[in-house]
Design a protein around this motif. Structure first.
Motif, mmCIF file in Angstrom:
data_model
loop_
_atom_site.group_PDB
_atom_site.id
_atom_site.type_symbol
_atom_site.label_atom_id
_atom_site.label_comp_id
_atom_site.label_asym_id
_atom_site.label_seq_id
_atom_site.Cartn_x
_atom_site.Cartn_y
_atom_site.Cartn_z
ATOM 1 N N THR A 171 0.834 -1.200 0.000
ATOM 2 C CA THR A 171 0.000 0.000 0.000
ATOM 3 C C THR A 171 0.870 1.252 0.000
ATOM 4 N N LYS A 172 0.565 2.163 -0.849
ATOM 5 C CA LYS A 172 1.331 3.410 -0.935
ATOM 6 C C LYS A 172 0.557 4.531 -0.248
ATOM 7 N N ALA A 173 1.296 5.444 0.381
ATOM 8 C CA ALA A 173 0.663 6.599 1.009
ATOM 9 C C ALA A 173 0.076 7.501 -0.055
ATOM 10 N N GLY A 174 -0.995 8.179 0.268
ATOM 11 C CA GLY A 174 -1.642 9.094 -0.655
ATOM 12 C C GLY A 174 -2.931 9.582 -0.042
ATOM 13 N N SER A 175 -3.927 9.846 -0.855
ATOM 14 C CA SER A 175 -5.227 10.276 -0.335
ATOM 15 C C SER A 175 -6.305 9.986 -1.367
ATOM 16 N N ARG A 176 -7.545 9.941 -0.898
ATOM 17 C CA ARG A 176 -8.702 9.826 -1.783
ATOM 18 C C ARG A 176 -9.937 10.270 -1.012
ATOM 19 N N LYS A 177 -10.987 10.547 -1.717
ATOM 20 C CA LYS A 177 -12.217 10.973 -1.071
ATOM 21 C C LYS A 177 -12.941 9.764 -0.487
ATOM 22 N N ALA A 178 -13.487 9.944 0.717
ATOM 23 C CA ALA A 178 -14.258 8.895 1.379
ATOM 24 C C ALA A 178 -15.452 9.532 2.067
ATOM 25 N N PHE A 179 -16.543 8.801 2.148
ATOM 26 C CA PHE A 179 -17.789 9.320 2.705
ATOM 27 C C PHE A 179 -17.903 8.908 4.164
ATOM 28 N N PHE A 180 -18.104 9.892 5.054
ATOM 29 C CA PHE A 180 -18.197 9.638 6.491
ATOM 30 C C PHE A 180 -19.562 10.033 7.049
ATOM 31 N N GLY A 181 -20.605 9.704 6.329
ATOM 32 C CA GLY A 181 -21.955 9.932 6.807
ATOM 33 C C GLY A 181 -22.421 11.355 6.616
ATOM 34 N N ASP A 182 -23.675 11.580 7.005
ATOM 35 C CA ASP A 182 -24.279 12.896 6.798
ATOM 36 C C ASP A 182 -23.572 13.983 7.590
ATOM 37 N N GLU A 183 -22.999 13.630 8.723
ATOM 38 C CA GLU A 183 -22.365 14.645 9.568
ATOM 39 C C GLU A 183 -21.142 15.259 8.895
ATOM 40 N N HIS A 184 -20.349 14.418 8.232
ATOM 41 C CA HIS A 184 -19.093 14.896 7.643
ATOM 42 C C HIS A 184 -19.111 14.896 6.112
ATOM 43 N N GLY A 185 -19.915 14.056 5.511
ATOM 44 C CA GLY A 185 -19.974 13.979 4.057
ATOM 45 C C GLY A 185 -18.693 13.421 3.457
ATOM 46 N N TRP A 186 -18.392 13.845 2.229
ATOM 47 C CA TRP A 186 -17.182 13.390 1.534
ATOM 48 C C TRP A 186 -15.981 14.215 1.992
ATOM 49 N N LEU A 187 -14.907 13.509 2.393
ATOM 50 C CA LEU A 187 -13.699 14.191 2.861
ATOM 51 C C LEU A 187 -12.473 13.629 2.153
ATOM 52 N N GLU A 188 -11.520 14.493 1.876
ATOM 53 C CA GLU A 188 -10.222 14.028 1.385
ATOM 54 C C GLU A 188 -9.538 13.292 2.533
ATOM 55 N N THR A 189 -9.206 12.028 2.297
ATOM 56 C CA THR A 189 -8.781 11.150 3.390
ATOM 57 C C THR A 189 -7.382 10.597 3.136
ATOM 58 N N GLN A 190 -6.541 10.682 4.160
ATOM 59 C CA GLN A 190 -5.200 10.107 4.047
ATOM 60 C C GLN A 190 -5.294 8.600 3.852
ATOM 61 N N LEU A 191 -4.353 8.060 3.084
ATOM 62 C CA LEU A 191 -4.274 6.631 2.819
ATOM 63 C C LEU A 191 -2.848 6.187 3.076
ATOM 64 N N MET A 192 -2.665 5.140 3.911
ATOM 65 C CA MET A 192 -1.307 4.693 4.210
ATOM 66 C C MET A 192 -1.311 3.241 4.679
ATOM 67 N N PRO A 193 -0.153 2.573 4.636
ATOM 68 C CA PRO A 193 -0.028 1.228 5.208
ATOM 69 C C PRO A 193 0.143 1.329 6.724
ATOM 70 N N ARG A 194 0.084 0.214 7.421
ATOM 71 C CA ARG A 194 0.272 0.209 8.875
ATOM 72 C C ARG A 194 1.631 0.796 9.240
ATOM 73 N N THR A 195 2.640 0.500 8.418
ATOM 74 C CA THR A 195 3.979 1.013 8.729
ATOM 75 C C THR A 195 4.028 2.539 8.709
ATOM 76 N N GLY A 196 3.059 3.171 8.036
ATOM 77 C CA GLY A 196 3.032 4.629 8.004
ATOM 78 C C GLY A 196 2.736 5.251 9.353
ATOM 79 N N LEU A 197 2.243 4.428 10.310
ATOM 80 C CA LEU A 197 1.938 4.936 11.645
ATOM 81 C C LEU A 197 3.138 4.890 12.585
#
Length: 238
Positions: A171-197
């Motif tokens: 898995t490569k680090a990056g970002s993509r849009k993800a939907f977090f329900g009506d409260e937050h809607g679509w958000l640009e979301t970080q994407l990373m592997p476990r090692t990224g933490l």
């Protein structure tokens, strides 16, 4: 926990007012991992349908002798000798005479004592009180069966101190849009592997992708790795 469990963990935790979640390494394969590292164990169960006051220590010894021989032989075949590498335990299924279900009582470890009937009786009363909230001293006690459990004992723990991946996560680090329900809607979301933490705490929204599972950290939550390589997800301000 399953590969999809960490996708929904934060939402479920919110509903239950839980503020801290732990996602173990290889969460999607956790059951298989447990089988790999589980202790070697053999069991032998035999019927022993007697009222407790009608049997003595010799009856117990004769009843469990074949089972002890069976499990010790099975362990020896798997190279667990009797020089400290075999742990033999005996259990009885017991109930009050008029009951339809039984409880498991562990016999004291080692040789069966002459007062074993009294020991089983008191152990059963205590277990019955712990399970159901009461005991019936003086009520006849029925033994249903005896079980011999033989466990292979290794010199070192079969479970590793820390579960990690030898290979780099694809898995490569990056970002993509993800939907977090009506409260937050679509958000640009970080994407990373476990090692990224490994660099420290990361605030949500965040998606941690791995070969066997996906972990979603919503807005208002944060994630970090602990010393055991678990992802620890915590609600901010809790």
């Amino acid at each position: 926990i399953g590969g999809n469990g960490p996708v929904h963990a934060a939402g479920l935790a919110d509903a239950l007012e839980i503020t801290r979640i732990m996602v173990p390494p290889v969460a999607g394969l956790f059951s298989a991992l447990g089988l790999i590292f589980a202790d070697v164990e053999h069991q032998s169960i035999s019927a022993f349908y007697h009222l407790l006051h009608n049997v003595d220590a010799d009856d117990f010894r004769k009843a469990v002798a074949p089972g002890i021989a069976e499990v010790t032989e099975a362990l020896a075949e798997e190279e667990f000798d009797d020089q400290g590498h075999q742990d033999i335990r005996i259990y009885a299924q017991v109930q009050y005479e008029a009951q339809a279900s039984s409880l498991t009582v562990a016999l004291p470890k080692g040789e069966i004592a002459d007062d074993i009937a009294a020991l089983v009786e008191e152990a059963f009363h205590q277990e019955h009180e712990r399970t159901y909230g009461y005991r019936c001293d003086g009520e006849p006690i029925q033994v249903i069966s005896l079980k011999v459990v033989g466990r292979g004992v290794t010199d070192e723990s079969r479970v590793p101190d820390r579960v990690t991946r030898d290979r780099e996560d694809s898995t490569k680090a990056g970002s993509r849009k993800a939907f977090f329900g009506d409260e937050h809607g679509w958000l640009e979301t970080q994407l990373m592997p476990r090692t990224g933490l490994k660099g420290g705490t990361v605030q949500g929204p965040l998606i941690v992708e791995e070969y066997d599972c996906t972990t979603v950290i919503p807005p208002g939550w944060s994630a970090a790795l602990d010393e055991w390589n678990n992802i620890v997800i915590e609600k901010e301000g809790a």
